[in-house]
Design a protein around this motif. Structure first.
Motif, PDB file in Angstrom:
ATOM      1  N   MET A   1      27.617 -18.558  23.143  1.00  0.00           N
ATOM      2  CA  MET A   1      27.469 -17.626  22.039  1.00  0.00           C
ATOM      3  C   MET A   1      28.823 -17.159  21.521  1.00  0.00           C
ATOM      4  O   MET A   1      28.998 -16.936  20.319  1.00  0.00           O
TER       5      MET A   1
ATOM      6  N   TYR B   1      29.355 -17.392  17.633  1.00  0.00           N
ATOM      7  CA  TYR B   1      29.506 -16.197  16.806  1.00  0.00           C
ATOM      8  C   TYR B   1      30.979 -15.878  16.533  1.00  0.00           C
ATOM      9  O   TYR B   1      31.399 -15.775  15.380  1.00  0.00           O
TER      10      TYR B   1
ATOM     11  N   GLY C   1      23.987  -7.037  20.674  1.00  0.00           N
ATOM     12  CA  GLY C   1      22.745  -7.791  20.550  1.00  0.00           C
ATOM     13  C   GLY C   1      22.520  -8.357  19.162  1.00  0.00           C
ATOM     14  O   GLY C   1      21.822  -9.367  19.000  1.00  0.00           O
TER      15      GLY C   1
ATOM     16  N   SER D   1      20.513 -17.434  23.031  1.00  0.00           N
ATOM     17  CA  SER D   1      21.839 -17.970  23.315  1.00  0.00           C
ATOM     18  C   SER D   1      21.711 -19.478  23.514  1.00  0.00           C
ATOM     19  O   SER D   1      20.728 -19.943  24.106  1.00  0.00           O
TER      20      SER D   1
ATOM     21  N   HIS E   1      24.555  -9.954  17.445  1.00  0.00           N
ATOM     22  CA  HIS E   1      25.119 -11.307  17.412  1.00  0.00           C
ATOM     23  C   HIS E   1      24.057 -12.327  17.805  1.00  0.00           C
ATOM     24  O   HIS E   1      23.933 -13.391  17.187  1.00  0.00           O
ATOM     25  N   TYR E   2      23.286 -12.001  18.842  1.00  0.00           N
ATOM     26  CA  TYR E   2      22.243 -12.908  19.310  1.00  0.00           C
ATOM     27  C   TYR E   2      21.098 -13.000  18.307  1.00  0.00           C
ATOM     28  O   TYR E   2      20.526 -14.084  18.107  1.00  0.00           O
ATOM     29  N   HIS E   3      20.776 -11.888  17.671  1.00  0.00           N
ATOM     30  CA  HIS E   3      19.659 -11.891  16.735  1.00  0.00           C
ATOM     31  C   HIS E   3      19.960 -12.721  15.488  1.00  0.00           C
ATOM     32  O   HIS E   3      19.025 -13.178  14.817  1.00  0.00           O
TER      33      HIS E   3
ATOM     34  N   GLY F   1      17.788 -14.473  18.561  1.00  0.00           N
ATOM     35  CA  GLY F   1      17.734 -13.878  19.891  1.00  0.00           C
ATOM     36  C   GLY F   1      17.911 -14.877  21.009  1.00  0.00           C
ATOM     37  O   GLY F   1      17.627 -14.571  22.171  1.00  0.00           O
TER      38      GLY F   1
ATOM     39  N   GLY G   1      21.821 -16.787  29.591  1.00  0.00           N
ATOM     40  CA  GLY G   1      21.720 -16.165  28.276  1.00  0.00           C
ATOM     41  C   GLY G   1      20.280 -15.991  27.865  1.00  0.00           C
ATOM     42  O   GLY G   1      19.378 -16.657  28.395  1.00  0.00           O
TER      43      GLY G   1
ATOM     44  N   VAL H   1      17.153 -10.082  24.861  1.00  0.00           N
ATOM     45  CA  VAL H   1      18.546  -9.788  24.529  1.00  0.00           C
ATOM     46  C   VAL H   1      19.077  -8.550  25.251  1.00  0.00           C
ATOM     47  O   VAL H   1      20.090  -8.605  25.953  1.00  0.00           O
TER      48      VAL H   1
END
Length: 311
Positions: free
Chosen positions: A262, A266, A46, A56, A48-50, A54, A17, A24
Motif C-alpha cells: 500500500m 498510495y 484508513g 491492501s 488511503h485504503y478506502h 479497503g 493487510g 481497515v
C-alpha cells in the motif's frame, strides 16, 4: 529426506493487510497497538485504503509469491511445503505455526518479505516468530533466513525495472533516478545498517541501469509524531527540490519494497505522482520484484545455503 536436509518446510512471513472495508480500522489497530495513536489518526490513514476499496494489495501479492516459490521448488526438485503467516492480519503467524505443528513440521526456514537489516525490517520479524512459537505447544524450530537485499535475485529485477521506467521518460529533459524506502525513526536499532544497505543497493542499481544518470536516495511513508526525528528527505519534498534544481523527469524506484505494498500504491502512485504532475515533471515508477523468477528463487537459494553453512 528432502534436499533441504533438516528443514521440512518454508515459512513465508509478511506484514499483512486488510482485505475489505470492515478490516481497515481493526488492521490499523493491530499495527499501532500500544503506541497510543488516536482513532482520528487511524481513520485518516484508513482513507488511503478506502481509495482502493479497503483492500491492501499485500495479501494477494503474498499468495502470488507463495505460488511462485512453490513453482520454483517444484522445478528444482525441492519437496518442501510452503506456509504463509502475517504479523498483523489473517493468516496470523501464530495460526500458521499451529497448522505447521499439526502437520508434523519439526524445523522450518522463514523467508520474510523485507530484504534489509534493522529492527522493523528484520529483528522484529524474529520477535514475531518467537512470539508465535510461544503460543503453540510443540511448535517447530523456525530459523529466519539471512538478509537478502544485496543478492542478485533482489537487485537484478530492480535494474531491469529502473531501465524500463527511464525509458518511459522523455529523453530530451533533465532526468533523475529517485530511490525510495520506508522511513524509520533515527533512534531505531539497526538504522545505520539499514541506511548503508539501501545506499549500496541504490548505487548498484543506478550504476548498472543508467550510468551517468544522477540519482538520490529518499524516504517515504513516515508514520511517527512530528517531534520524533525520522529518516529524511521525504520523497514528495525531494520532488519539490528537484524541480527547483531544474529536473524535469523522475523515475522512482522503490528499492525498500519487495512488492507493490500500500505504501507503494498510495505514497508513490498517488501522492508522489500527483505532486510531480503539479510541478510539471514527467514521472515513472519502477516495478518491484514481486514474482520475478529471480526473486522467487531466492528462498530456495538462501535455504540451501543456510543449510550447507550449518544454519
Amino acid at each position: 529426506m528432502s534436499e533441504a536436509g533438516t528443514y521440512d518446510a518454508l515459512l513465508l512471513v509478511s506484514f499483512g493487510g486488510p482485505e475489505g472495508p470492515d478490516d481497515v480500522i481493526p488492521f490499523l489497530e493491530n499495527v499501532t497497538r500500544g503506541r497510543g495513536i488516536p482513532r482520528e489518526r487511524l481513520e485518516k490513514v484508513g482513507e488511503h485504503y478506502h481509495l482502493f476499496g479497503g483492500v491492501s494489495p499485500i495479501n494477494r501479492q503474498c499468495r502470488e509469491l507463495k505460488a511462485a516459490i512453490e513453482a520454483d521448488f517444484a522445478a528444482h526438485g525441492l519437496d518442501l511445503p510452503v506456509y504463509w503467516g502475517n504479523r498483523n492480519w489473517d493468516p496470523y503467524l501464530a495460526d500458521t505455526v499451529r497448522r505447521m505443528t499439526a502437520d508434523g513440521v519439526r524445523r522450518a526456514a522463514a523467508f520474510v518479505t523485507s530484504a534489509y537489516s534493522g529492527y522493523s525490517c528484520s529483528d522484529q520479524y524474529v520477535e514475531d516468530i518467537e512470539r508465535a512459537r510461544a503460543e503453540v505447544p510443540g511448535a517447530p524450530e523456525i530459523d529466519k533466513l539471512p538478509v537478502y537485499c544485496l543478492r542478485p535475485g533482489f537487485a537484478d529485477p530492480f535494474v531491469d525495472a529502473a531501465r524500463r521506467a527511464l525509458d518511459e521518460l522523455p529523453e530530451d529533459g533533465a532526468r533523475r533516478l529517485v530511490f525510495t524506502a520506508h522511513s524509520v525513526p533515527l533512534a531505531q536499532p539497526g538504522r545505520p545498517d539499514y541506511v548503508a544497505e539501501l545506499e549500496r543497493v541504490a548505487e548498484t542499481v543506478a550504476e548498472r541501469a543508467a550510468p551517468g544518470v544522477p540519482w538520490s536516495l529518499v524516504y517515504q511513508s513516515r508514520s511517527g509524531p512530528p517531534s520524533q526525528p525520522w529518516l529524511e528527505p521525504d520523497v514528495v519534498d525531494h520532488l519539490d527540490k528537484l524541480h527547483g534544481d531544474g529536473v524535469t523527469a523522475v523515475a522512482v524506484v522503490p528499492i525498500g519494497f519487495v512488492s507493490d505494498h500500500m505504501e507503494v500504491k498510495y505514497d508513490l502512485d498517488v501522492e508522489a505522482a500527483r505532486r510531480a504532475g503539479e510541478l510539471g515533471m514527467a514521472f515513472a515508477r519502477a516495478a518491484t520484484p514481486h514474482t520475478d523468477p529471480r526473486f522467487a528463487a531466492l528462498p530456495r537459494e538462501l535455504l540451501l545455503e543456510h543449510r550447507a553453512a550449518g544454519g
